[in-house]
Design an enzyme around this catalytic site. Structure first.
Site, mmCIF file in Angstrom:
data_model
loop_
_atom_site.group_PDB
_atom_site.id
_atom_site.type_symbol
_atom_site.label_atom_id
_atom_site.label_comp_id
_atom_site.label_asym_id
_atom_site.label_seq_id
_atom_site.Cartn_x
_atom_site.Cartn_y
_atom_site.Cartn_z
ATOM 1 N N GLY A 211 33.338 87.188 -30.296
ATOM 2 C CA GLY A 211 34.091 87.774 -29.198
ATOM 3 C C GLY A 211 33.660 89.193 -28.931
ATOM 4 O O GLY A 211 32.958 89.824 -29.736
ATOM 5 N N SER A 212 34.086 89.717 -27.799
ATOM 6 C CA SER A 212 33.759 91.086 -27.421
ATOM 7 C C SER A 212 34.468 92.068 -28.346
ATOM 8 O O SER A 212 35.465 91.718 -28.995
ATOM 9 C CB SER A 212 34.170 91.341 -25.966
ATOM 10 O OG SER A 212 33.535 90.426 -25.104
ATOM 11 N N PRO A 213 33.981 93.302 -28.428
ATOM 12 C CA PRO A 213 34.662 94.297 -29.265
ATOM 13 C C PRO A 213 36.091 94.521 -28.800
ATOM 14 O O PRO A 213 36.373 94.625 -27.599
ATOM 15 C CB PRO A 213 33.805 95.567 -29.065
ATOM 16 C CG PRO A 213 32.459 95.062 -28.656
ATOM 17 C CD PRO A 213 32.721 93.817 -27.857
ATOM 18 N N GLY A 214 37.008 94.580 -29.774
ATOM 19 C CA GLY A 214 38.395 94.870 -29.464
ATOM 20 C C GLY A 214 39.254 93.672 -29.154
ATOM 21 O O GLY A 214 40.431 93.827 -28.819
ATOM 22 N N THR A 215 38.706 92.456 -29.265
ATOM 23 C CA THR A 215 39.494 91.272 -28.937
ATOM 24 C C THR A 215 40.368 90.796 -30.085
ATOM 25 O O THR A 215 41.170 89.877 -29.896
ATOM 26 C CB THR A 215 38.569 90.126 -28.504
ATOM 27 O OG1 THR A 215 37.526 89.960 -29.473
ATOM 28 C CG2 THR A 215 37.934 90.437 -27.154
ATOM 29 N N THR A 218 39.045 90.931 -36.377
ATOM 30 C CA THR A 218 39.457 91.362 -37.716
ATOM 31 C C THR A 218 40.943 91.115 -37.934
ATOM 32 O O THR A 218 41.366 90.672 -39.015
ATOM 33 C CB THR A 218 39.136 92.855 -37.902
ATOM 34 O OG1 THR A 218 37.740 93.070 -37.670
ATOM 35 C CG2 THR A 218 39.479 93.302 -39.312
ATOM 36 N N GLU A 434 40.336 106.236 2.374
ATOM 37 C CA GLU A 434 41.164 105.311 1.600
ATOM 38 C C GLU A 434 42.079 104.512 2.518
ATOM 39 O O GLU A 434 42.367 103.335 2.243
ATOM 40 C CB GLU A 434 41.984 106.081 0.558
ATOM 41 C CG GLU A 434 41.172 106.958 -0.386
ATOM 42 C CD GLU A 434 40.079 106.190 -1.106
ATOM 43 O OE1 GLU A 434 40.229 104.965 -1.301
ATOM 44 O OE2 GLU A 434 39.062 106.802 -1.470
ATOM 45 N N HIS A 437 40.191 101.448 3.766
ATOM 46 C CA HIS A 437 40.200 100.339 2.810
ATOM 47 C C HIS A 437 41.531 99.594 2.856
ATOM 48 O O HIS A 437 41.562 98.349 2.857
ATOM 49 C CB HIS A 437 39.965 100.860 1.388
ATOM 50 C CG HIS A 437 38.569 101.340 1.124
ATOM 51 N ND1 HIS A 437 37.465 100.579 1.379
ATOM 52 C CD2 HIS A 437 38.114 102.515 0.611
ATOM 53 C CE1 HIS A 437 36.368 101.257 1.036
ATOM 54 N NE2 HIS A 437 36.750 102.436 0.566
#
Length: 656
Positions: A211-215, A218, A434, A437
């Protein structure tokens, strides 16, 4: 056992560390004092003044010497006036005794025995003792980082985490339900191994968390240990490899020896790609330390000697670089993907972190989750922490929704730059940009609803329009892509309509970059061009490893490349024309919204809708305070958005 007993126990080194240091320094001072004393004892006589031998003979003949002590060639004594002296006689001077007796000098003679034997041995051995002491000190320092014993380099650095150090269960892990279900079987095996053995089943020896970091890889591994109630060893992949050959393999063996003593247990190897990379990728013959360590790990996981009751859980965000032998059945039998959470998962994660915070009644976890697409569990934890810090900085007792909104904007786009001084012309230009948009987004039915519009600078952006999807999208339709193209061009079109062709600024650079990338993907990846057809012409994006790329370079003729460029330009130009048509038709709404942004600086989505419908934002007295308008006088760079997709739009779709 209390904390004091733990400090005094042999497992913790025994004794007080401060007392041990004091004893070492006392021993050093005693040794120095003994050395000085030995040197002092070696001198024949202390407190005497040396004189020349000729001067001594002259004083003897003149009657100035009262008494002498003769010890070999060393002559000491006392003069008539009581002064002590010392000198050395000439070798073979046989007339000295006759001269002394002739002048009535008292003669005391004693043999030259020299220093005691033990003093000679001690002085001669001092250099060797000093060398041994330095070597002992160096070895002790290395043993502290490499295990106990003189050969502690090969000791494992795995740390044993027990339940006393903070138990983590699946209740503390949210947003990754599928990964939890995959690993639930391991927990059941550790609780009741006979349940599977009765039917002839074998538990997987290893599970690889990808998985991606921080998911939360651990955290998920610790939750498995907490649910099963077994010892949990943790080590990083970089802890195996050292500069000494064979140390990594030795540490792998020692780690499994420790795990066998605590079986059943879990061994968690974080960042396993540091030691488990594809063999043969290095220079030379490939027989380096890292590959030896990997070979030993493969043998321990599936060799002749079975390691029953030991489950290896590893984590990595680079599964593509791992050695195939590491991933085969019998070693890491399962690959559990730990993805970034969807909107429901983000709600659950936020609820877990919000339990620790005193929340106000207006906090809505689902609204926050809608505004944080792509956030990992670590990102959401950081968001909750930032909101608590902002509330504490303001002196509040509760964390309100306003703090979460401000924390979200800070995490995504940086802190507010209210100290930036803008001229009135640039403020007006930003407001219309803005507003362009926002107006296009409101009148595009396929566009996501507006959540917020602001002209307060954040990071490198002078303003933004944030849209929040109602739910997570895993595929994008053609109508939504065309809507996003029109919204991205709304800012530039508004500048041209209000200020003229020559006054168009560079503020739309990231808008153009986003629109061009989206149009290119539509033509070359998703087959959304009738002229080009459903053919992939995208350049390879696969990761190159060992000289091999998963995608081959695209071959096309010059005519095809020209056709693709024309189609991309036509799609972007279509979005520009669509935005120009909508803003020209609703020019009064554009003026109204730009004026409100100049007055209040920040408007919510509901206020913008009310402003378009009724001509009034409906903000009552005592409501959210409007931000102070920056003073004028200093210009700023003409960059209204950071690079990449603009904050007014969704990220570029990755698949259809």
């Amino acid at each position: 056992m209390n904390d004091n007993d733990k400090r005094q126990s042999p497992e913790n080194g025994g004794g007080n560390p401060w007392m041990k240091s004091l004893l070492i320094w006392v021993g050093i001072l005693v040794a120095l004092a003994l050395f000085v004393m030995l040197l002092d004892n070696r001198s024949p006589t202390t407190g005497t003044a040396p004189i020349a031998y000729s001067t001594f003979l002259d004083k003897v003949e003149a009657g100035g010497i009262k008494e002498v002590n003769v010890a070999g060639e060393v002559i000491t004594g006392t003069q008539v006036d009581g002064t002590k002296f010392r000198t050395y006689s000439m070798p073979g001077d046989n007339k000295l005794t006759e001269t002394l007796r002739k002048n009535s000098v008292v003669i005391n003679a004693k043999p030259d025995e020299g220093a005691p034997f033990w003093q000679i041995m001690l002085i001669n051995s001092l250099p060797f003792l000093l060398f041994l002491g330095i070597a002992y000190f160096v070895l002790r320092q290395m043993q502290k980082g490499s295990g106990s014993g003189a050969m502690g380099f090969g000791k494992s650095r795995a740390k044993l985490l027990t339940q006393r150090e903070g138990k983590v269960t699946f209740d503390d892990v949210a947003g990754i339900d599928e990964a939890r279900e995959e690993l639930q079987e391991i927990v059941e095996f550790l609780r009741d191994p006979t349940k599977f053995a009765r039917l002839g089943g074998k538990i997987p020896k290893g599970a690889l968390l990808v998985g991606s970091p921080g998911t939360g890889k651990t955290l998920l591994a610790r939750a498995i240990a907490g649910e099963a109630g077994v010892p949990f060893f943790t080590i990083s992949g970089s802890d195996f490899v050292e500069m000494f050959v064979g140390v990594g393999a030795s540490r792998v063996r020692d780690m499994f020896e420790q795990a066998k003593k605590s079986a059943p247990c879990i061994v968690f190897i974080d960042e396993i790609d540091a030691v488990g990379r594809h063999r043969g990728a290095g220079l030379g013959n490939g027989n380096d330390e890292r590959e030896q360590t990997l070979n030993q790990l493969l043998v321990e996981m599936d060799g002749f000697e079975a390691n029953e009751g030991i489950i290896i859980i590893a984590a990595t965000n680079r599964p593509d670089v791992l050695d195939p032998a590491l991933l085969r059945p019998g070693r890491f039998d399962r690959q559990v993907v730990v993805p970034r959470p969807d909107i429901d998962g983000r709600v659950k994660i936020l609820q877990v972190h919000m339990k620790k915070l005193p929340l106000a009644l207006d906090v809505d976890a689902r609204t926050i989750a809608r505004g944080t697409p792509g956030f990992s569990g670590a990102d959401l934890a950081n968001l909750a922490n930032e909101a608590a810090l902002l509330a504490a900085r303001k002196g509040k007792r509760l964390v309100a929704m306003a703090e979460f909104e401000e924390a979200k904007d800070k995490v995504m786009m940086g802190a507010e730059r209210r100290s930036m001084v803008m001229t009135d012309d640039e403020k007006r230009m930003t407001a219309y940009h803005e507003a362009g948009h926002a107006i296009v987004s409101i009148h595009e039915s396929a566009s996501d609803p507006i959540h917020k519009a602001t002209i307060i600078p954040r990071g490198r952006a002078l303003g933004m329009v944030m849209r929040l999807p109602e739910r997570d999208s895993y595929s994008y339709h053609r109508d939504k892509m065309y809507a996003n193209l029109a919204v991205s061009m709304g800012g530039r079109v508004a500048e041209e309509l209000i200020f003229g062709y020559d006054k168009v600024s560079s503020g739309a650079s990231s808008d153009i970059q986003y629109a061009t990338g989206l149009a290119r993907d539509m033509v070359t990846k998703w087959g959304m061009s009738d002229k080009v057809g459903p053919v992939e012409y995208a350049q390879p994006e696969g990761e190159s490893f060992l000289g091999y790329s998963s995608s081959q370079p695209v071959r096309m003729s010059n005519q095809t490349a020209q056709l693709i460029d024309d189609e991309i330009k036509g799609i972007v130009q279509g979005g520009l024309d669509r935005a120009k048509h909508l803003l020209s038709e609703h020019i009064d709404q554009l003026h109204r919204l730009a004026g409100a942004l100049l007055e209040y600086e920040t408007l919510s989505g509901d206020e913008i809708k009310k402003l378009i419908a009724d001509g009034d934002i409906g903000r009552i007295e005592g409501g959210p305070a409007s931000a102070p308008v920056p003073a004028s006088g200093t210009s700023i760079p003409k960059t209204r958005r950071p690079q990449g997709p603009g904050p007014f739009s969704n990220p570029t779709p990755q698949g259809a």
